[in-house]
Design an enzyme around this catalytic site. Structure first.
Site, PDB file in Angstrom:
ATOM      1  N   ASP A 298       6.128  -5.142 -13.282  1.00 51.23           N
ATOM      2  CA  ASP A 298       4.890  -4.554 -12.800  1.00 51.23           C
ATOM      3  C   ASP A 298       4.592  -5.243 -11.462  1.00 51.23           C
ATOM      4  O   ASP A 298       5.169  -6.288 -11.136  1.00 51.23           O
ATOM      5  CB  ASP A 298       3.744  -4.743 -13.812  1.00 51.23           C
TER       6      ASP A 298
HETATM    7  C1  NOJ Z   1      -0.013  -1.953 -11.529  1.00 46.28           C
HETATM    8  C2  NOJ Z   1      -0.039  -1.102 -12.761  1.00 46.28           C
HETATM    9  O1  NOJ Z   1      -0.201  -1.920 -13.896  1.00 46.28           O
HETATM   10  C3  NOJ Z   1       1.228  -0.260 -12.925  1.00 46.28           C
HETATM   11  O2  NOJ Z   1       1.056   0.594 -14.025  1.00 46.28           O
HETATM   12  C4  NOJ Z   1       1.494   0.505 -11.673  1.00 46.28           C
HETATM   13  O3  NOJ Z   1       2.638   1.319 -11.846  1.00 46.28           O
HETATM   14  C5  NOJ Z   1       1.676  -0.473 -10.520  1.00 46.28           C
HETATM   15  N1  NOJ Z   1       0.439  -1.246 -10.367  1.00 46.28           N
HETATM   16  C6  NOJ Z   1       2.008   0.204  -9.203  1.00 46.28           C
HETATM   17  O4  NOJ Z   1       0.906   0.869  -8.719  1.00 46.28           O
END
Ligand code: NOJ
Length: 782
Positions: A298
């Site tokens: 993530d």
């Molecule tokens: C953080 C989020 O938790 C995730 O789901 C997302 O894909 C990423 N940011 C990228 O935006």
């Protein structure tokens, strides 16, 4: 104390065990100084609060099937020509036009891969569609719609040249009633969520795009999901059996359908950060479930260099994180083996080949909104599918004396901020229309809610509000409308009005958990309208559970609709249900309690202020309806509930065991594991069927639901293990519903054998219209 804490923290190596011990040390020191006694985690439950080390990281080999084998042979031959620096470069993110861009190797024709949100539509772009959110799709209980949803989503990502779609979501599963991101996922039932995860993953990948089931694993709350000035991220502490039977379960379906990527999560799991947790990555994902693709972090979820590489992380986003040139150094000095580095690069490129992306993939057409560009239109005719899913996931929960469907009313009143696009003078219309923070505007200030907030929000090209659609419809009958979108107490009744529609919503977003499952303004609004209007119909758009006891029994509240998060065609979807063009067959993918306290410890996220905060999943398997059943709590609307304009009969239950299957307690240990788990887990070992007939007066569709009771006193009395959307059926018409039960569906996770195991004994079989409206029962003996 603060400096001691940070000195200890500086000393922390990356290994899980050490973090656990140090956590104990810090807590003991702090508590001792405060004269407090320390509670120790239950030690009798395997892994509860501990994450056992699993090393080395399995080398992906493509043996799951022919297609993976071919992809691996291409990827290997490419990687064998790469220098260490080139391999390192493709395992990290770079700034570019997408939310994530991997490194390229132009010399060998390897492009930067483009990664993009969201699970319900391409985020932050123009000429893309805003699909219903995951939880709304789950409320359809329709596997075919789930697949078509994934396919249409995938087509839009493909058209924009996005190689990797960041979804679907089964983490959070929805353990916490107020969880901020529950709506991005499907349902807090692992079987329903799993059906969606499999179908959506297949749909996205059939369109040529790599799907990324996320967040692996246990990302069940937003509060302290990340490290902050308060300390480390929350640790989701869960025992091994619960881990498998609830949280891993829906990901298995996505892996089984060939998911090419998996996103590891922000928070800690059993004391070890998700993106360096060797048990979750090397152990469960890459060994037990033989994952062939790559693990992407993530955004900013990496917490270590060497440790994350060795624990099984393959690609860090959105930049070099702890890797970059340091990874080259780590490989050169032997801290990370060159084989591990090659495995990371091979896994990324194998997924790229697996989806046939080399040579044929369209160039990225993703641009910042601030830049003038030629925007590629990828919407196709998806609006029709969006409207269909929007209606199919709409759940009717109250309907007194056939208030609905409407019979060509000539005079309706519309109330509430959620009816229209811009509700209040404070709303900023320029913020309406896509982007990360923009979606935080879909709330009581900015009008009707079609998606939630944060990175999971969609970017609608337009929004058909309920008011717009009702207006379009009533004018066909030369009817009239009166409205007030703003007042808490709209006051003067219009005596000739045939019905009053009240629109309210319940917002939720990434980054914070919901403060409440209701709000006073909306509840007062409903009661005020009901006080003056004897035919009050309430529509709730919500990011999950919304309690309704403040007004549900009001005699003037004649109908209530849970409208979910329906996407851009919101008003059209709703009107087709209100007017009966679509007979509602949406069913709740969660339990609506009478009062918030009925969710007990699972109402709120853990709000520990410890430096190393813990969240013990001590309820085990008993979340949502499993907990209500166990504790004898009567819900307001149970899991699986939803009304129809017609009625259905269930009859002729049949339960057959597949005698040809080998029902030995454990799957055959000689059989090789393929992506998704032991292949025999997917064998159909029993088939249940029944007849569903329409006993009412209108055409309609029923969702037949199968629940099983696994033998033993350590299992929930009932768990969903099958569903079938039957219809549309004409009055008097009957059709058979068939439920195929796999070995996995009937098994429990045996912590000693470390395998799924069938139980000897009598399984209870229930078929009905919800988790509490059980019409037929039988048994299955194994
Ligand atoms: C953080 C989020 O938790 C995730 O789901 C997302 O894909 C990423 N940011 C990228 O935006």
């Amino acid at each position: 104390m603060e400096s001691l804490r940070s000195r200890l923290y500086d000393l922390l190596p990356d290994s899980e065990q050490v973090v656990f011990t140090m956590k104990g040390a810090v807590t003991s020191l702090l508590a001792a100084s405060a004269g407090l006694a320390i509670a120790s985690p239950p030690s009798e439950v395997p892994y509860y609060g501990r994450s056992p080390p699993v090393y080395p990281s399995p080398i992906g080999n493509g043996t799951s099937n022919e297609k993976w084998a071919t992809a691996y042979s291409h990827a290997r031959s490419l990687v064998s020509q790469m220098s260490v620096e080139e391999r390192v470069n493709i395992t990290r993110g770079w700034t570019g036009t997408c939310v994530g861009n991997s490194g390229e190797v132009p010399r060998l024709g390897v492009p930067a891969l483009c990664f993009s949100d969201a699970p319900d539509g391409v985020r932050g772009q123009e000429f893309v569609s805003a699909f219903p959110a995951g939880i709304h799709v789950a409320a359809t209980w329709d596997k075919d719609l789930m697949y078509r949803y994934g396919r249409a989503l995938g087509e839009e990502f493909y058209g924009k040249g996005i190689n990797v779609a960041l979804g679907p979501v089964a983490g959070p599963l929805g353990r916490i009633a107020r969880g901020g991101r529950n709506w991005e996922g499907l349902s807090n039932d692992p079987y329903l969520a799993g059906a969606g995860m499999g179908a959506i993953t297949k749909g996205i990948q059939d369109a040529g795009v790599i799907a990324t089931p996320k967040h692996w694993l246990l990302n069940e709350q937003e509060f302290r999901r990340r490290e902050s000035s308060l300390g480390e991220a929350v640790s989701a502490n869960v025992d091994d059996r619960t881990l498998h039977e609830l949280y891993v379960f829906p990901f298995m379906d996505a892996l089984r359908e060939g998911a090419g990527s998996v996103m590891c999560s922000y928070q800690r799991a059993n004391q070890s950060y998700g993106c360096q947790n060797s048990k979750l990555l090397n152990g469960i994902l890459k060994t037990e479930l033989a994952f062939e693709g790559f693990v992407v972090s993530d955004w900013g979820a990496q917490h270590s260099g060497v440790a994350s590489a060795n624990a099984g992380l393959d690609l860090v986003m959105p930049d070099g994180g702890f890797w970059g040139n340091n990874l080259t150094q780590a490989v050169n000095n032997g801290s990370v083996s060159e084989d591990r580095l090659s495995d990371m690069a091979t896994r990324i490129l194998a997924s790229w080949y697996y989806l046939h992306q080399p040579n044929t993939f369209p160039p990225p057409a993703v641009c910042p909104n601030t830049q003038k560009h030629f925007a590629v239109d990828v919407q196709d005719d998806h609006a029709a599918l969006i409207e269909e899913i929007g209606a199919a996931g709409t759940v009717l929960v109250k309907n007194v004396n056939n208030t609905l469907p409407f019979k060509k009313p000539k005079f309706l009143c519309v109330y509430g901020y959620d009816a229209t696009l811009k509700a209040s003078p404070w709303a900023n219309p320029a913020r309406y229309g896509g982007g990360y923070e923009v979606n935080a505007g879909w709330n009581t200030l900015n009008g009707t809610m079609i998606t939630g907030g944060g990175s999971g929000g969609s970017s609608p090209p337009y929004v058909v509000s309920p008011f717009q659609a009702i207006q379009e419809r009533i004018t066909k009958d030369r009817g009239i409308l009166r409205w007030d979108f703003f007042s808490e107490n709209p006051g003067t009744p219009y005596v000739n009005a045939e019905a009053c529609l009240v629109f309210i919503n319940a917002y939720g977003s990434e980054s914070f958990d919901r403060p409440s499952l209701q709000d006073g303004f909306s509840d007062r609004l409903v009661n005020n309208v009901a006080a003056m209007c004897s035919n009050t119909i309430v529509v709730v758009h919500s990011t999950g559970i919304r309690t309704v006891d403040a007004w549900i029994d009001h005699p003037n509240v004649t109908a209530v609709v849970f409208g979910g998060l329906p996407g851009q065609e919101s008003g059209h979807s709703l009107v087709s249900v209100l007017y009966g063009n679509v007979n509602p067959s949406g069913r709740l993918p969660y339990t609506v309690a009478k009062q918030e306290s009925d969710y007990g410890a699972l109402l709120n996220s853990s709000v520990s202020l410890d430096w190393f905060p813990d969240d013990d999943f001590s309820e085990g398997l008993y979340i949502d309806y499993r907990a209500f059943d166990k504790n004898g709590i009567e819900p307001r609307f149970e899991f699986g509930f939803g009304l129809s304009y017609t009625a259905f009969n269930f009859s002729s239950l049949s339960v057959t065991k597949d005698t040809a299957s080998n029902l030995a307690e454990l799957p055959d240990p000689k059989v090789a594991i393929v992506q998704g788990g032991h292949p025999q887990l997917w064998d159909i070992v029993a088939v249940v069927s029944c007849t569903v007939s329409n006993s009412g007066k209108l055409d309609g569709t029923e969702v037949a639901q199968l629940y099983i009771g696994i033998p033993g006193d350590d299992t929930p009395v009932r768990q969903l293990r099958g569903f079938s959307r039957v219809g549309p059926l004409a009055p008097g018409q009957a059709r058979k519903a068939v439920f195929e039960l796999t070995r996995r569906d009937l098994s429990v996770w045996d912590v000693t054998a470390q395998q799924w195991r069938l139980r000897r004994g009598e399984y209870k079989i229930y078929v009905g219209a919800s988790s509490r409206d059980l019409r037929l029962d039988g048994t299955l003996t194994i």
